[in-house]
Design a protein around this motif. Structure first.
Motif, mmCIF file in Angstrom:
data_model
loop_
_atom_site.group_PDB
_atom_site.id
_atom_site.type_symbol
_atom_site.label_atom_id
_atom_site.label_comp_id
_atom_site.label_asym_id
_atom_site.label_seq_id
_atom_site.Cartn_x
_atom_site.Cartn_y
_atom_site.Cartn_z
ATOM 1 N N PRO A 61 5.927 23.530 10.612
ATOM 2 C CA PRO A 61 5.486 24.731 10.996
ATOM 3 C C PRO A 61 4.251 23.815 11.079
ATOM 4 O O PRO A 61 3.602 23.344 10.058
ATOM 5 C CB PRO A 61 6.060 25.601 10.189
ATOM 6 N N ARG A 62 3.836 24.435 12.195
ATOM 7 C CA ARG A 62 2.082 24.046 12.777
ATOM 8 C C ARG A 62 1.216 24.697 11.887
ATOM 9 O O ARG A 62 0.341 23.686 10.952
ATOM 10 C CB ARG A 62 1.894 24.348 14.009
ATOM 11 N N HIS A 63 1.212 25.879 11.287
ATOM 12 C CA HIS A 63 0.196 26.320 10.397
ATOM 13 C C HIS A 63 0.654 25.110 8.756
ATOM 14 O O HIS A 63 -0.257 25.295 8.358
ATOM 15 C CB HIS A 63 0.553 27.789 10.285
ATOM 16 N N ILE A 64 1.925 24.907 8.303
ATOM 17 C CA ILE A 64 1.268 24.449 7.103
ATOM 18 C C ILE A 64 0.569 22.882 7.298
ATOM 19 O O ILE A 64 -0.099 22.484 6.990
ATOM 20 C CB ILE A 64 3.016 23.790 6.990
ATOM 21 N N PHE A 89 -5.946 25.694 12.591
ATOM 22 C CA PHE A 89 -5.408 26.958 11.567
ATOM 23 C C PHE A 89 -5.151 28.092 11.908
ATOM 24 O O PHE A 89 -3.796 28.861 11.906
ATOM 25 C CB PHE A 89 -5.990 26.732 10.205
ATOM 26 N N LEU A 90 -5.944 29.018 12.366
ATOM 27 C CA LEU A 90 -6.564 30.253 12.642
ATOM 28 C C LEU A 90 -5.297 30.538 13.349
ATOM 29 O O LEU A 90 -5.508 31.510 13.966
ATOM 30 C CB LEU A 90 -7.820 30.369 13.092
ATOM 31 N N GLY A 91 -5.193 29.370 14.398
ATOM 32 C CA GLY A 91 -4.633 29.709 16.144
ATOM 33 C C GLY A 91 -3.169 29.089 16.215
ATOM 34 O O GLY A 91 -2.388 30.176 16.780
ATOM 35 N N ALA A 92 -2.268 29.173 14.441
ATOM 36 C CA ALA A 92 -0.580 29.133 14.337
ATOM 37 C C ALA A 92 -0.910 29.746 13.458
ATOM 38 O O ALA A 92 -0.128 29.297 12.013
ATOM 39 C CB ALA A 92 -1.239 26.653 13.501
ATOM 40 N N ASN A 93 -1.768 31.337 12.999
ATOM 41 C CA ASN A 93 -1.040 32.533 12.084
ATOM 42 C C ASN A 93 -1.818 32.040 10.580
ATOM 43 O O ASN A 93 -1.378 32.649 10.012
ATOM 44 C CB ASN A 93 0.098 32.321 12.050
ATOM 45 N N ASN A 95 -4.921 32.474 7.980
ATOM 46 C CA ASN A 95 -6.089 33.836 8.478
ATOM 47 C C ASN A 95 -7.518 33.607 7.553
ATOM 48 O O ASN A 95 -7.315 31.785 6.589
ATOM 49 C CB ASN A 95 -5.729 35.196 7.788
ATOM 50 N N GLN A 96 -8.832 33.842 8.063
ATOM 51 C CA GLN A 96 -9.611 33.553 7.134
ATOM 52 C C GLN A 96 -9.784 33.946 5.433
ATOM 53 O O GLN A 96 -10.475 32.765 4.889
ATOM 54 C CB GLN A 96 -10.428 34.619 7.880
ATOM 55 N N ALA A 97 -8.764 34.497 4.990
ATOM 56 C CA ALA A 97 -9.259 34.274 3.724
ATOM 57 C C ALA A 97 -8.123 33.128 2.888
ATOM 58 O O ALA A 97 -8.508 32.468 1.918
ATOM 59 C CB ALA A 97 -8.057 35.714 3.276
ATOM 60 N N GLN A 98 -7.003 32.742 3.902
ATOM 61 C CA GLN A 98 -6.654 31.673 3.568
ATOM 62 C C GLN A 98 -7.898 30.295 3.463
ATOM 63 O O GLN A 98 -7.921 29.575 2.171
ATOM 64 C CB GLN A 98 -5.585 31.225 4.160
ATOM 65 N N LEU A 99 -8.215 30.622 4.398
ATOM 66 C CA LEU A 99 -9.314 29.133 5.093
ATOM 67 C C LEU A 99 -10.560 29.007 3.732
ATOM 68 O O LEU A 99 -11.036 28.297 3.284
ATOM 69 C CB LEU A 99 -10.081 29.232 6.494
#
Length: 179
Positions: A61-64, A89-93, A95-99
């Motif tokens: 998955p792109r977000h991974i 990463f944000l564009g792949a769903n 979120n900012q808290a994860q970043l």
């Protein structure tokens, strides 16, 4: 200022390769990373092909993929890589808290509030591959169960590839600006 000057991209001998790289980039613009790689057309060609596959042809998955790339950037203090991939990463769903949590990748590996099981094991794999190279068997086995063998190989390849990218960027002191 980079440790080696950027390549002159107007050289007609590399015009076709420059066009190929521009076509791979969503923006159509060359990055300073590209301008450095173009000192070696053979290396730039291989790099372009490999990272086109990592970014566009994998089953992970792109977000991974973007999560582990951002984690590698943080672990290796590769600001350029972070600047390029945090928005991806944000564009792949993501979120900012994860970043924000990636400021401490070790803690993020165990953060059950922000990261699901797949994300946490991907982060643990990234941490081990980046810090020790050798990954603990239990992490590999857990990742194999969650991702399957194809995605696990792809994930490991992405982590290894972006460790190479970050080291290249940092050693050459490539800045994040581009055309």
């Amino acid at each position: 200022m980079p440790n080696i000057e950027y390549c002159n991209v107007d050289d007609p001998e590399i015009a076709e390769l420059v066009s190929t790289i521009r076509n791979r980039r969503a923006s159509g613009k060359l990055l300073n990373l590209d301008r450095m790689l173009l000192h070696s057309p053979a290396f730039a060609r291989g790099w372009n092909s490999m990272f086109a596959a990592i970014r566009n042809q994998l089953q992970v998955p792109r977000h991974i993929n973007e999560l582990v790339i951002c984690a590698v950037a943080r672990l290796n203090n590769a600001d350029y890589e972070w600047i390029q991939h945090a928005p991806e990463f944000l564009g792949a769903n993501g979120n900012q808290a994860q970043l924000d949590a990636l400021d401490d990748v070790t803690a993020a590996c165990y953060n059950t509030e922000l990261f699901n099981e797949h994300e946490r094991i991907a982060l643990r794999l990234t941490l081990d591959m980046t810090r020790q190279v050798k990954v603990r068997k239990e992490i590999i086995e857990k990742a194999r169960v969650l991702f399957g063998e194809q995605q696990l190989v792809e994930l490991m390849g992405t982590i290894a590839g972006y460790n190479m990218v970050s080291r290249f960027l940092v050693v050459l002191d490539i800045d994040a600006s581009g055309e």
